[in-house]
Each structure stands twice: as structure tokens, then as C-alpha cells.
Design an enzyme around this catalytic site. Structure first.
Site, PDB file in Angstrom:
ATOM      1  CE  LYS A  42     -34.857  18.021 -39.817  1.00 60.28           C
ATOM      2  NZ  LYS A  42     -35.725  17.606 -39.229  1.00 60.28           N
ATOM      3  NE  ARG A  85     -41.019  20.299 -37.149  1.00 61.31           N
ATOM      4  CZ  ARG A  85     -39.778  20.551 -37.191  1.00 61.31           C
ATOM      5  NH1 ARG A  85     -39.049  21.626 -38.349  1.00 61.31           N
ATOM      6  NH2 ARG A  85     -39.259  19.942 -36.418  1.00 61.31           N
ATOM      7  NE  ARG A 123     -30.734  15.529 -31.693  1.00 61.26           N
ATOM      8  CZ  ARG A 123     -31.593  16.024 -32.635  1.00 61.26           C
ATOM      9  NH1 ARG A 123     -31.630  16.592 -33.715  1.00 61.26           N
ATOM     10  NH2 ARG A 123     -32.478  16.042 -32.376  1.00 61.26           N
ATOM     11  NE  ARG A 127     -33.061  18.323 -30.767  1.00 59.53           N
ATOM     12  CZ  ARG A 127     -33.803  19.178 -31.348  1.00 59.53           C
ATOM     13  NH1 ARG A 127     -32.482  19.353 -32.546  1.00 59.53           N
ATOM     14  NH2 ARG A 127     -34.744  19.035 -32.163  1.00 59.53           N
ATOM     15  NE  ARG A 183     -38.023  16.293 -32.093  1.00 62.23           N
ATOM     16  CZ  ARG A 183     -37.002  15.937 -31.790  1.00 62.23           C
ATOM     17  NH1 ARG A 183     -37.186  15.336 -30.936  1.00 62.23           N
ATOM     18  NH2 ARG A 183     -36.375  16.132 -33.018  1.00 62.23           N
TER      19      ARG A 183
END
Ligand code: AP5
Length: 217
Positions: free
Chosen positions: A13, A87, A126, A159, A170
Site C-alpha cells: 500500500k 480498517r 523492509r 519498523r 497483524r
């Protein structure tokens, strides 16, 4: 254009939003980025959100709706891309109410579909820029200089919620609370499914094809 981008963690996203806003001149409103900025600034909102984010559960709706509807109101005539919001079905309903009262509506919902087995690899690899928010990957979207942002040279960070354990939570949260949001928009024929199990550039091409058709319509 007013666009909602849905998708599981790691669907891409944030990566795709940055490309969409660059091409179409829209505002990128990412609930996750706004929450991380609040945390970095040490605000009350940031403190409230911290434990939820660190464990991979959702921040309560009332906090998020106030934050995001407030951000949308500031956009006036500028179009926007919503990333990470809504969400929950309740958030989607509250968003609709806020838009109706402003005489606005969502033009399209892009649903980025990713196989959950590839998510862990994307998340643990990431790296993000703490200054400009640019997103990289240690294998498939490398910066020009290792560990440094191409835009501003800042040291890239990982992160805290990208550990395997939190990512698994998640994904559970996504299945339970966010997949119903896709059905909410499907009822109104607003959803365009995009397969993101391919190179990020190919995904961008698919998204642009859809948005170009919308602009011409
Ligand atoms: P948030 O920041 O929104 O996290 P998320 O939805 O889990 O999404 P991510 O940012 O992790 O993934 P992404 O889809 O943007 O992927 P990216 O492009 O970075 O939310 C964090 C937390 O905040 C939540 O857990 C919650 O606590 C809270 N929160 C936020 N919004 C909320 C709300 N509305 N209500 C309640 N709580 C809320 O890509 C990932 C990696 O993959 C990158 O390294 C990238 O380079 C790579 N990649 C991307 N595309 C490809 C591709 N096609 N092929 C290969 N690699 C790719």
C-alpha cells in the site's frame, strides 16, 4: 480523485501510494504514518496508540476516525489516497458519513491482494526512511547506497512491528477486522482487485491502467 487503498500488511500500500500521488497529484493520507509521526513527536495520541501498534492490534476506532476525518477535512478540494484507513466496517461507515456531509464520495477502492505466505519476507526485509517515509526492501527494492535513503541520505530504519511474531498478529487482525471492509465496498461495486504477487513496477502499471480509465470516464 478520492481513492481508498485496501490490503493486508505488506501488500504494498505505502509503496504504491507514493507512486499514485506522484502521478496524479493527490494527497497521501496514511493512518500508520500519521500514528508513527504522533509517536515520534511524543503526543498524547501517539502514546495512546503505542501498545496497539507494537502488538499488531488495531488502535480503537474512535481515536482513528477523529484523526483521519480531521486530516481529510484539511484536504478541501485536493483529491486523496487513503492508505490503511478504513480498517473496520465501523470506520468505513464513519468515513461515508463524513464524506456525505462534505458533499463528497470515494471514487474507487483498490484492493491490493497478496499471498499471506510472501508477507513475512516482505516485512522483515523492509527498510524505511524516518525523514521522508520512502520504503525500500533489502532484496527487491534496494536503495542506491546500502542503508541510506535515495532522497535525503538519512539512515534507513526497520519498523518495530515488522518482527515475525507481530506480523503474524497483524495478519490475524487483518483477516478478522479488515477483510469485512472489502465486502462492505464490494456491495457497492466500488472494488477493483489488484494482484500484487508480482514485481512492484507491474503492480504500478495495473493500478495506473485502472486510474487512467477512471480519469477518462
Ligand atoms: P500501517 O502502517 O498501516 O501498516 P500495515 O497496514 O500493516 O501496512 P504496512 O505499512 O506494513 O504495509 P504496506 O502494505 O504499506 O507495504 P509496503 O508498501 O510498505 O499500520 C501500522 C499499525 O498502525 C497497525 O498495526 C495498527 O496498530 C495501527 N493502525 C493504522 N491504521 C489503523 C486504522 N485505520 N485503525 C486502527 N489501527 C490502525 O511494502 C512492504 C515491503 O514489501 C517493502 O519493503 C516493499 O519494498 C516491499 N514490496 C512492496 N511491494 C512489493 C512487490 N510487489 N514485490 C516485492 N516486494 C514488494
Amino acid at each position: 480523485m478520492r481513492i481508498v487503498l485496501l490490503g493486508a500488511p505488506g501488500a504494498g500500500k505505502g509503496t504504491q501510494c507514493k507512486r499514485i500521488v506522484a502521478k496524479y497529484g493527490l494527497l497521501h493520507l496514511s493512518s500508520g504514518d500519521i500514528l508513527r509521526q504522533e509517536r515520534a513527536a511524543g503526543t498524547e495520541l501517539g502514546e495512546k496508540a503505542q501498545s496497539y501498534m507494537d502488538s499488531g492490534t488495531l488502535v480503537p476506532d474512535e481515536i482513528i476516525v477523529e484523526m483521519m476525518v480531521g486530516a481529510i477535512k484539511k484536504t478541501s478540494e485536493t483529491g486523496f489516497v487513503l492508505d490503511g484507513f478504513p480498517r473496520t466496517v465501523n470506520q468505513a461507515e464513519e468515513l461515508d458519513k463524513a464524506l456525505v456531509s462534505a458533499g463528497q464520495k470515494i471514487d474507487t477502492v483498490l484492493n491490493l491482494k497478496v499471498k499471506h505466505e510472501v508477507v513475512a519476507r516482505r516485512m522483515t526485509g523492509r527498510r524505511s526512511c524516518p525523514q521522508c517515509g520512502a520504503v525500500y526492501h533489502i532484496e527487491n527494492l534496494k536503495p542506491k547506497v546500502e542503508g541510506r535513503c535515495d532522497n535525503d541520505g538519512a539512515r534507513l530504519i526497520q519498523r518495530l512491528d515488522d518482527s515475525l511474531e507481530v506480523v503474524a498478529n497483524r495478519l490475524r487482525t487483518y483477516r478478522r477486522q479488515t477483510e469485512p471492509v472489502v465486502d462492505y465496498y464490494k456491495k457497492n461495486n466500488m472494488v477493483c482487485d489488484i494482484d500484487t504477487n508480482k514485481d512492484a513496477g507491474e503492480v504500478t502499471d495495473l493500478i495506473f491502467e485502472n486510474l487512467d480509465a477512471l480519469v477518462k470516464a
